[in-house]
Write an enzyme that holds these catalytic residues in place. Structure first.
Site, PDB file in Angstrom:
ATOM      1  N   ARG A   1     -11.837 -10.436 -11.006  1.00  0.00           N
ATOM      2  CA  ARG A   1     -10.612  -9.888 -11.574  1.00  0.00           C
ATOM      3  C   ARG A   1      -9.638 -11.037 -11.803  1.00  0.00           C
ATOM      4  NH1 ARG A   1      -6.979  -7.088  -6.746  1.00  0.00           N
ATOM      5  NH2 ARG A   1      -5.595  -6.785  -8.508  1.00  0.00           N
ATOM      6  N   ARG A   2      -8.533 -10.773 -12.496  1.00  0.00           N
ATOM      7  CA  ARG A   2      -7.444 -11.738 -12.673  1.00  0.00           C
ATOM      8  C   ARG A   2      -7.943 -13.110 -13.121  1.00  0.00           C
ATOM      9  NH1 ARG A   2      -3.666 -10.311  -7.417  1.00  0.00           N
ATOM     10  NH2 ARG A   2      -2.482  -8.753  -8.537  1.00  0.00           N
TER      11      ARG A   2
ATOM     12  N   HIS B   1       0.806  -1.220   0.000  1.00  0.00           N
ATOM     13  CA  HIS B   1       0.000   0.000   0.000  1.00  0.00           C
ATOM     14  C   HIS B   1       0.842   1.274   0.000  1.00  0.00           C
ATOM     15  CE1 HIS B   1      -3.829   1.785  -0.570  1.00  0.00           C
ATOM     16  NE2 HIS B   1      -3.346   2.786   0.117  1.00  0.00           N
TER      17      HIS B   1
ATOM     18  N   TYR C   1       1.286   4.955  -2.797  1.00  0.00           N
ATOM     19  CA  TYR C   1       1.561   6.376  -2.539  1.00  0.00           C
ATOM     20  C   TYR C   1       2.952   6.751  -3.040  1.00  0.00           C
ATOM     21  CZ  TYR C   1      -2.798   6.091  -0.127  1.00  0.00           C
ATOM     22  OH  TYR C   1      -4.118   5.880   0.134  1.00  0.00           O
TER      23      TYR C   1
ATOM     24  N   HIS D   1     -11.055   0.666  -9.899  1.00  0.00           N
ATOM     25  CA  HIS D   1     -10.561   1.701  -8.963  1.00  0.00           C
ATOM     26  C   HIS D   1      -9.122   2.081  -9.301  1.00  0.00           C
ATOM     27  CE1 HIS D   1      -8.738   3.346  -5.333  1.00  0.00           C
ATOM     28  NE2 HIS D   1      -8.059   2.234  -5.132  1.00  0.00           N
ATOM     29  N   PHE D   2      -8.270   1.073  -9.429  1.00  0.00           N
ATOM     30  CA  PHE D   2      -6.863   1.485  -9.491  1.00  0.00           C
ATOM     31  C   PHE D   2      -6.430   1.976 -10.862  1.00  0.00           C
ATOM     32  CE2 PHE D   2      -5.823  -3.265  -9.578  1.00  0.00           C
ATOM     33  CZ  PHE D   2      -5.155  -3.297 -10.793  1.00  0.00           C
ATOM     34  N   HIS D   3      -7.235   1.706 -11.911  1.00  0.00           N
ATOM     35  CA  HIS D   3      -6.849   2.330 -13.177  1.00  0.00           C
ATOM     36  C   HIS D   3      -7.148   3.830 -13.148  1.00  0.00           C
ATOM     37  CE1 HIS D   3      -6.087  -1.721 -14.663  1.00  0.00           C
ATOM     38  NE2 HIS D   3      -5.332  -1.114 -15.558  1.00  0.00           N
TER      39      HIS D   3
HETATM   40 FE1  HAS Z   1      -6.410   2.081  -3.619  1.00  0.00          FE
HETATM   41  C1  HAS Z   1      -6.812  -1.327  -3.823  1.00  0.00           C
HETATM   42  C2  HAS Z   1      -8.343   2.170  -0.813  1.00  0.00           C
HETATM   43  C3  HAS Z   1      -5.841   5.469  -3.321  1.00  0.00           C
HETATM   44  C4  HAS Z   1      -4.005   1.899  -6.077  1.00  0.00           C
HETATM   45  N1  HAS Z   1      -5.584   0.574  -4.733  1.00  0.00           N
HETATM   46  C5  HAS Z   1      -5.903  -0.746  -4.685  1.00  0.00           C
HETATM   47  C6  HAS Z   1      -5.109  -1.471  -5.634  1.00  0.00           C
HETATM   48  C7  HAS Z   1      -4.290  -0.551  -6.242  1.00  0.00           C
HETATM   49  C8  HAS Z   1      -4.603   0.730  -5.682  1.00  0.00           C
HETATM   50  C9  HAS Z   1      -3.240  -0.838  -7.301  1.00  0.00           C
HETATM   51  O1  HAS Z   1      -9.396   0.178   1.263  1.00  0.00           O
HETATM   52  C10 HAS Z   1      -5.226  -2.960  -5.931  1.00  0.00           C
HETATM   53  C11 HAS Z   1      -4.113  -3.771  -5.369  1.00  0.00           C
HETATM   54  C12 HAS Z   1      -4.293  -5.201  -5.824  1.00  0.00           C
HETATM   55  O2  HAS Z   1      -3.765  -5.549  -6.881  1.00  0.00           O
HETATM   56  O3  HAS Z   1      -5.013  -5.946  -5.140  1.00  0.00           O
HETATM   57  N2  HAS Z   1      -7.006   3.545  -2.347  1.00  0.00           N
HETATM   58  C13 HAS Z   1      -7.832   3.375  -1.285  1.00  0.00           C
HETATM   59  C14 HAS Z   1      -8.087   4.662  -0.651  1.00  0.00           C
HETATM   60  C15 HAS Z   1      -7.377   5.585  -1.363  1.00  0.00           C
HETATM   61  C16 HAS Z   1      -6.695   4.873  -2.419  1.00  0.00           C
HETATM   62  C17 HAS Z   1      -8.966   4.943   0.516  1.00  0.00           C
HETATM   63  N3  HAS Z   1      -5.182   3.427  -4.537  1.00  0.00           N
HETATM   64  C18 HAS Z   1      -5.087   4.763  -4.244  1.00  0.00           C
HETATM   65  C19 HAS Z   1      -4.075   5.364  -5.058  1.00  0.00           C
HETATM   66  C20 HAS Z   1      -3.550   4.360  -5.836  1.00  0.00           C
HETATM   67  C21 HAS Z   1      -4.263   3.151  -5.496  1.00  0.00           C
HETATM   68  C22 HAS Z   1      -3.689   6.824  -5.007  1.00  0.00           C
HETATM   69  C23 HAS Z   1      -2.469   4.387  -6.850  1.00  0.00           C
HETATM   70  C24 HAS Z   1      -1.769   5.434  -7.152  1.00  0.00           C
HETATM   71  N4  HAS Z   1      -7.392   0.689  -2.540  1.00  0.00           N
HETATM   72  C25 HAS Z   1      -8.075   0.928  -1.383  1.00  0.00           C
HETATM   73  C26 HAS Z   1      -8.522  -0.350  -0.821  1.00  0.00           C
HETATM   74  C27 HAS Z   1      -8.076  -1.352  -1.675  1.00  0.00           C
HETATM   75  C28 HAS Z   1      -7.376  -0.671  -2.746  1.00  0.00           C
HETATM   76  C29 HAS Z   1      -9.280  -0.587   0.409  1.00  0.00           C
HETATM   77  C30 HAS Z   1      -8.269  -2.865  -1.527  1.00  0.00           C
HETATM   78  C31 HAS Z   1      -9.398  -3.306  -2.382  1.00  0.00           C
HETATM   79  C32 HAS Z   1      -9.553  -4.806  -2.354  1.00  0.00           C
HETATM   80  O4  HAS Z   1     -10.506  -5.267  -1.719  1.00  0.00           O
HETATM   81  O5  HAS Z   1      -8.752  -5.529  -2.955  1.00  0.00           O
HETATM   82  C33 HAS Z   1      -7.284   7.092  -1.057  1.00  0.00           C
HETATM   83  O6  HAS Z   1      -5.943   7.449  -0.888  1.00  0.00           O
HETATM   84  C34 HAS Z   1      -7.958   7.914  -2.087  1.00  0.00           C
HETATM   85  C35 HAS Z   1      -8.069   9.378  -1.666  1.00  0.00           C
HETATM   86  C36 HAS Z   1      -8.341  10.235  -2.860  1.00  0.00           C
HETATM   87  C37 HAS Z   1      -9.223  11.231  -2.931  1.00  0.00           C
HETATM   88  C38 HAS Z   1      -9.402  11.970  -4.237  1.00  0.00           C
HETATM   89  C39 HAS Z   1      -8.937  13.419  -4.155  1.00  0.00           C
HETATM   90  C40 HAS Z   1      -9.105  14.067  -5.494  1.00  0.00           C
HETATM   91  C41 HAS Z   1      -8.161  14.845  -6.090  1.00  0.00           C
HETATM   92  C42 HAS Z   1      -8.443  15.400  -7.459  1.00  0.00           C
HETATM   93  C43 HAS Z   1      -8.979  16.825  -7.370  1.00  0.00           C
HETATM   94  C44 HAS Z   1      -9.226  17.377  -8.722  1.00  0.00           C
HETATM   95  C45 HAS Z   1      -8.937  18.638  -9.097  1.00  0.00           C
HETATM   96  C46 HAS Z   1      -9.193  19.092 -10.507  1.00  0.00           C
HETATM   97  C47 HAS Z   1      -8.331  19.639  -8.195  1.00  0.00           C
HETATM   98  C48 HAS Z   1     -10.038  11.615  -1.782  1.00  0.00           C
HETATM   99  C49 HAS Z   1      -6.870  15.229  -5.452  1.00  0.00           C
HETATM  100  C50 HAS Z   1     -10.437  19.965 -10.556  1.00  0.00           C
HETATM  101  C51 HAS Z   1     -10.392  20.824 -11.743  1.00  0.00           C
HETATM  102  C52 HAS Z   1     -11.266  20.789 -12.762  1.00  0.00           C
HETATM  103  C53 HAS Z   1     -11.124  21.751 -13.829  1.00  0.00           C
HETATM  104  C54 HAS Z   1     -12.361  19.811 -12.828  1.00  0.00           C
END
Ligand code: HAS
Length: 572
Positions: free
Chosen positions: A435-436, A218, A222, A372-374
């Protein structure tokens, strides 16, 4: 800043080599979607079987490309802000180790000797050399970090009153977290998996290897994300025409990642019976907490963009969005960053759904998770890698970017592809699509008695998304390699667009000192992983060496060692 020929060559190698491998990674990604949609009903195509292809896709895209990028972007960032080169020993040894490690892994994957996926825990088994290759890649990245520490100490002596630039803080946070979290995976790889796969040890404790992998896995996500955040905080406001809304908020967001990234790995193990309920509840809470720095980033970067739009003459509530430099080739990086951020809104929200222990039971191991992760790793992470790689190649080599219009369009096409792909995967996942799984040989093959027609529409949307992403990748490759193989027309330099901060904020000492955060990080890791380890040792024991690469089923037929203690313990 002008740089030495040897440093320049190191940076260019670190960009060119992983990008070449990424061709194979991207090809295998598109192939995954064709298997899934039932266009291919076979176990292998062109000599690459389904799991071999999936392993190449994951290892190259998610481990090799991202690690090389973090190191090269780190070199460029550190040199740009500190106006120095790292010590020669550090960047040379680091790159040599990373290249050798990657070549070992690539050859093994191509030969079919490593197909245990990018999450390489037991019972799937790779050639022992794979674990060595991956360890070299990781250790190589540490060596670059050690060189930056030396560089910073020298800089600090020359600038005793200078405050650490945000990009430097972000890089240090990222690599500190990386070093802490790669210790368990080094133990898993070198002490448990390598001797087991070489046949020197008979037994392997499967849940232990999984726990150690996710302790790294995990923070790994990040580690992919933070270089993108550095770019969003320090480059994006400048190229949008504005300023960074709050430097203190940026610093706090990075430091929160330092304490919260490592202890959340258990959220990948919500479905595993060896983890106790208390641990799962604790990790669910921490996982919500690790979303806070991303919510802060959404606000700070969003406010910086609004500011930029208003400086460009916007009025009213939403007009600032239209005034930003969309599709403008002189600001091509803007498209890469913004398309990544837009995807990340949905990637982040779906992560928060995963974090809920109860909702996780519905989505775990379904297509939802790659959906999610894509939107995270193929969203902000990859788009920043693509944009910054061509930018850095061009500036560090002195060669102009070729096919600039195409380069400008790539992120928009890619974003449409990822949105379609993730929508298909997530909608299918909610209907139970696994998946997979080579669905082309089973669930999406009308000839199979497992055929499920409900999954055809979603798998087809996924495939269209994959093809659109493939087209975008192809256009990018043509432009990247045309740039790399072009003629030098300018002086090679290291130079990054540098955003100013909007306010001269009052310095907060805690945001300029990493030590308390490192201590807090270690305490949180212990609070999570001591109970997790106790769970693992209470409910599992090592089992005999009877697994093979094709099947994770223990063929010994003698499961006593594994099942006996579990049954007895549970029965109490
Ligand atoms: Fe995740 C599974 C929970 C973030 C990658 N995650 C995965 C896997 C990957 C992955 C690769 O709780 C699968 C692993 C595998 O092969 O089994 N993930 C989270 C949570 C977050 C999160 C709570 N993940 C990421 C990030 C990744 C990533 C970042 C890669 C870079 N994830 C999980 C959980 C699993 C999981 C479980 C396990 C699932 C399972 O059961 O297998 C948080 O960090 C996310 C917080 C993000 C936000 C979004 C903020 C939005 C932003 C954009 C703002 C836009 C602007 C533009 C400013 C709250 C910053 C606006 C302007 C305009 C003009 C429109």
């Amino acid at each position: 800043m002008n740089i030495s020929a040897s440093y320049r060559r190191t940076i260019l190698t670190g960009l060119f080599m992983p990008m070449t491998l990424f061709i194979l990674g991207a090809y295998n990604g598109v192939m995954q979607t064709l298997y899934r949609a039932g266009v291919i009903h076979k176990a292998a195509v062109a000599g690459i079987n389904y799991y071999q292809g999936l392993t190449m896709h994951g290892v190259i895209n998610a481990i090799v490309l991202t690690t090389f990028f973090a190191v090269v972007f780190g070199h460029v960032t550190m040199s740009h802000y500190l106006k120095k080169e790292p010590p020669g020993w550090s960047y040379r040894i680091s790159m040599v180790l990373m290249v050798i490690g990657t070549l070992i892994d690539a050859i093994l994957m191509i030969m079919g000797k490593a197909q245990a996926l990018y999450t390489f825990y037991a019972p799937l088994k790779n050639s022992p050399l794979f674990y060595l290759g991956t360890s070299l890649l990781i250790v190589g990245s540490w060596v670059a970090f050690f060189g930056w520490i030396k560089m910073y100490i020298d800089w600090k002596k020359e600038h005793p009153d200078g405050k650490m630039p945000i990009a430097v803080l972000g890089t240090f946070v990222n690599f500190t977290m990386w070093v802490i979290s790669s210790i368990p995976v080094a133990y898993e790889s070198l002490v448990l998996l390598m001797p087991w796969s070489a046949g020197w040890t008979e037994d392997i404790n499967v849940p232990l290897t999984r726990m150690l992998f996710w302790m790294f896995g995990h923070p790994l996500v990040y580690f992919w994300l933070l270089p993108a955040y550095i770019a969003f905080y320090t480059i994006l406001p400048k190229i949008s025409g504005g300023k960074l809304y709050s430097g203190n908020a940026a610093r706090l967001a990075f430091l929160l990642f330092l304490i919260l990234s490592t202890p959340v790995g258990v959220h990948h193990q919500f479905s595993e019976p060896v983890m106790g309920q208390g641990t799962k509840l604790w990790v669910s809470i921490l996982t919500y907490a690790v979303s806070i720095p991303s919510f802060m980033t959404a606000f700070t970067v969003g406010a910086s963009l609004e500011l930029a739009g208003r400086k460009r003459g916007a009025r009213g509530l939403f007009d600032w969005m239209a005034k930003l430099p969309w599709f403008r080739s002189e600001y091509y990086l803007f498209g890469y960053f913004l398309c990544g951020l837009i995807l990340f809104i949905f990637g982040g929200l779906s992560g928060i759904i995963n974090a809920s222990y109860s909702l996780n039971q519905m989505v775990h191991n379904t297509g939802w998770v790659p959906g999610h992760f894509h939107m995270t790793v193929a969203g902000p992470v990859l788009l920043v890698i693509l944009g910054m790689s061509i930018y850095m190649y061009s500036t560090v080599s002195g060669k102009p970017v070729k096919f600039l219009t195409m380069v400008t369009l790539v992120p928009y096409v890619w974003m449409i592809g990822v949105a379609l792909l993730s929508h298909g995967l997530m909608a299918g996942g909610l209907m139970g699509e696994p998946r997979r799984t080579n669905m082309g040989m089973s669930y999406t093959n009308p000839e199979s008695n497992l055929f499920n027609s409900n999954w055809i529409p979603t798998a087809t949307v996924t495939m269209f998304g994959g093809i659109v992403m493939g087209v975008a990748a192809l256009i990018y490759f043509v432009s990247f390699f045309a740039t790399a193989l072009g003629k030098r027309t300018r002086q090679p330099v290291i130079s990054l667009p540098e955003s100013e901060e909007l306010h001269e904020e009052k310095p907060i000492p805690l945001l300029h000192n990493m030590k308390p955060w490192i201590i807090a990080s270690i305490i949180l890791v212990m609070l999570t992983y001591i109970p997790s380890l106790m769970n693992v040792f209470k409910y599992s024991t090592p089992v005999s060496n009877k697994f093979n690469a094709e099947s994770p089923v223990n063929e010994s037929g003698n499961n006593d060692k594994y099942s006996q203690p579990v049954t007895n313990e549970r029965a109490k």
